[in-house]
Scaffold this active site. Sequence first.
Site, PDB file in Angstrom:
ATOM      1  CE  LYS A  10      -3.741  -2.375   2.500  1.00 58.83           C
ATOM      2  NZ  LYS A  10      -4.663  -2.294   3.674  1.00 58.83           N
ATOM      3  CE1 TYR A  50      -9.183  -3.108   0.787  1.00 52.47           C
ATOM      4  CE2 TYR A  50      -8.526  -1.050  -0.228  1.00 52.47           C
ATOM      5  CZ  TYR A  50      -8.221  -2.171   0.518  1.00 52.47           C
ATOM      6  OH  TYR A  50      -6.941  -2.355   0.999  1.00 52.47           O
ATOM      7  CG  PHE A  58     -13.201   1.469   7.594  1.00 46.17           C
ATOM      8  CD1 PHE A  58     -12.715   0.847   6.457  1.00 46.17           C
ATOM      9  CD2 PHE A  58     -13.828   0.689   8.556  1.00 46.17           C
ATOM     10  CE1 PHE A  58     -12.843  -0.521   6.257  1.00 46.17           C
ATOM     11  CE2 PHE A  58     -13.965  -0.693   8.379  1.00 46.17           C
ATOM     12  CZ  PHE A  58     -13.476  -1.288   7.228  1.00 46.17           C
ATOM     13  NE  ARG A  86      -6.007 -12.648   4.769  1.00 49.19           N
ATOM     14  CZ  ARG A  86      -6.802 -11.584   4.888  1.00 49.19           C
ATOM     15  NH1 ARG A  86      -6.739 -10.583   4.002  1.00 49.19           N
ATOM     16  NH2 ARG A  86      -7.653 -11.486   5.879  1.00 49.19           N
ATOM     17  CB  THR A  92      -7.178  -6.472   9.842  1.00 52.85           C
ATOM     18  OG1 THR A  92      -7.622  -7.542   9.011  1.00 52.85           O
ATOM     19  CG2 THR A  92      -7.533  -5.144   9.199  1.00 52.85           C
ATOM     20  NE  ARG A 104      -2.048  -6.042   7.067  1.00 51.23           N
ATOM     21  CZ  ARG A 104      -3.202  -6.569   6.687  1.00 51.23           C
ATOM     22  NH1 ARG A 104      -3.790  -7.520   7.398  1.00 51.23           N
ATOM     23  NH2 ARG A 104      -3.804  -6.129   5.604  1.00 51.23           N
ATOM     24  CG  ASN A 114      -3.447  -2.806   7.130  1.00 51.88           C
ATOM     25  OD1 ASN A 114      -3.309  -2.405   5.968  1.00 51.88           O
ATOM     26  ND2 ASN A 114      -4.501  -3.507   7.516  1.00 51.88           N
ATOM     27  CG  HIS A 117      -5.123  -6.341  -0.416  1.00 53.68           C
ATOM     28  ND1 HIS A 117      -6.334  -6.443   0.242  1.00 53.68           N
ATOM     29  CD2 HIS A 117      -5.211  -7.163  -1.503  1.00 53.68           C
ATOM     30  CE1 HIS A 117      -7.125  -7.267  -0.448  1.00 53.68           C
ATOM     31  NE2 HIS A 117      -6.478  -7.717  -1.497  1.00 53.68           N
ATOM     32  CD  GLU A 128      -8.752  -9.070  -3.722  1.00 60.81           C
ATOM     33  OE1 GLU A 128      -7.570  -9.438  -3.555  1.00 60.81           O
ATOM     34  OE2 GLU A 128      -9.547  -8.893  -2.779  1.00 60.81           O
TER      35      GLU A 128
HETATM   36  P1  DAT Z   1      -7.543  -7.162   5.530  1.00 62.86           P
HETATM   37  O1  DAT Z   1      -6.771  -6.071   4.824  1.00 62.86           O
HETATM   38  O2  DAT Z   1      -6.751  -7.764   6.647  1.00 62.86           O
HETATM   39  O3  DAT Z   1      -8.111  -8.193   4.585  1.00 62.86           O
HETATM   40  P2  DAT Z   1     -10.245  -6.088   5.768  1.00 62.86           P
HETATM   41  O4  DAT Z   1     -10.520  -6.709   4.443  1.00 62.86           O
HETATM   42  O5  DAT Z   1     -11.182  -6.396   6.889  1.00 62.86           O
HETATM   43  O6  DAT Z   1      -8.769  -6.442   6.265  1.00 62.86           O
HETATM   44  O7  DAT Z   1     -10.200  -4.512   5.619  1.00 62.86           O
HETATM   45  C1  DAT Z   1      -9.610  -3.925   4.478  1.00 62.86           C
HETATM   46  C2  DAT Z   1      -8.803  -2.719   4.911  1.00 62.86           C
HETATM   47  O8  DAT Z   1      -9.656  -1.725   5.455  1.00 62.86           O
HETATM   48  C3  DAT Z   1      -7.801  -3.002   6.026  1.00 62.86           C
HETATM   49  O9  DAT Z   1      -6.594  -3.535   5.540  1.00 62.86           O
HETATM   50  C4  DAT Z   1      -7.620  -1.642   6.634  1.00 62.86           C
HETATM   51  C5  DAT Z   1      -9.008  -1.033   6.512  1.00 62.86           C
HETATM   52  N1  DAT Z   1      -9.774  -1.235   7.754  1.00 62.86           N
HETATM   53  C6  DAT Z   1     -10.326  -2.390   8.202  1.00 62.86           C
HETATM   54  N2  DAT Z   1     -10.952  -2.219   9.378  1.00 62.86           N
HETATM   55  C7  DAT Z   1     -10.800  -0.898   9.669  1.00 62.86           C
HETATM   56  C8  DAT Z   1     -11.213  -0.063  10.754  1.00 62.86           C
HETATM   57  N3  DAT Z   1     -11.915  -0.542  11.770  1.00 62.86           N
HETATM   58  N4  DAT Z   1     -10.849   1.240  10.715  1.00 62.86           N
HETATM   59  C9  DAT Z   1     -10.139   1.753   9.697  1.00 62.86           C
HETATM   60  N5  DAT Z   1      -9.721   1.022   8.639  1.00 62.86           N
HETATM   61  C10 DAT Z   1     -10.042  -0.272   8.628  1.00 62.86           C
HETATM   62 MG    MG Z   2      -9.596  -8.016   3.141  1.00 64.84          MG
END
Ligand code: DAT
Ligand code: MG
Length: 136
Positions: A10, A50, A58, A86, A92, A104, A114, A117, A128
């Site tokens: 990212k 996304y 968010f 992963r 996350t 991370r 973080n 991805h 994707e």
């Molecule tokens: P991951 O990236 O581990 O697959 P995710 O798909 O649940 O996690 O979320 C996608 C991204 O969104 C994550 O990398 C960072 C952001 N994100 C997730 N939860 C969040 C939160 N509570 N507040 C802010 N950003 C968040």
């Molecule tokens: Mg995800």
Amino acid sequence: MSERTLVLVKPDGVKRGLVGEVVSRIERKGLTLAALELRTVERSVAEEHYAEHKERPFFGDLLEFITSGPVVAIAVEGERAIAAFRQLAGGTDPVEKATPGTLRGDFATEVQYNLVHGSDSAESAERELKLWFPNN
Ligand code: DAT
Ligand code: MG
């Protein structure tokens, strides 16, 4: 079973000079790079990437962040590549859910920033990879 997954370094990871660290860990794990590209994401691609989060509070910040600077998109290939990356990434939340030794866990403190991805399932990976590497 050999499979492919989409990895993104990212904008925070690119800005901090951590692309090599991410690539190195992927390679040391025994996975290979099938495609790699530095690119600035269009908003439409970010929204599609996304899409599952579009109702989350968010979502706006997430789009803002992922389009804020160049990312490195990598198609990663190998045995159990989806779960394997992963594992390398860690959970996350970089402090609450990612253990030391993961990307991370070692390099990030905030959920929003973080670092990486990784596709979370075979279905996500297929979707994707088509979005990011339409010609492969
Ligand atoms: P991951 O990236 O581990 O697959 P995710 O798909 O649940 O996690 O979320 C996608 C991204 O969104 C994550 O990398 C960072 C952001 N994100 C997730 N939860 C969040 C939160 N509570 N507040 C802010 N950003 C968040
Ligand atoms: Mg995800």
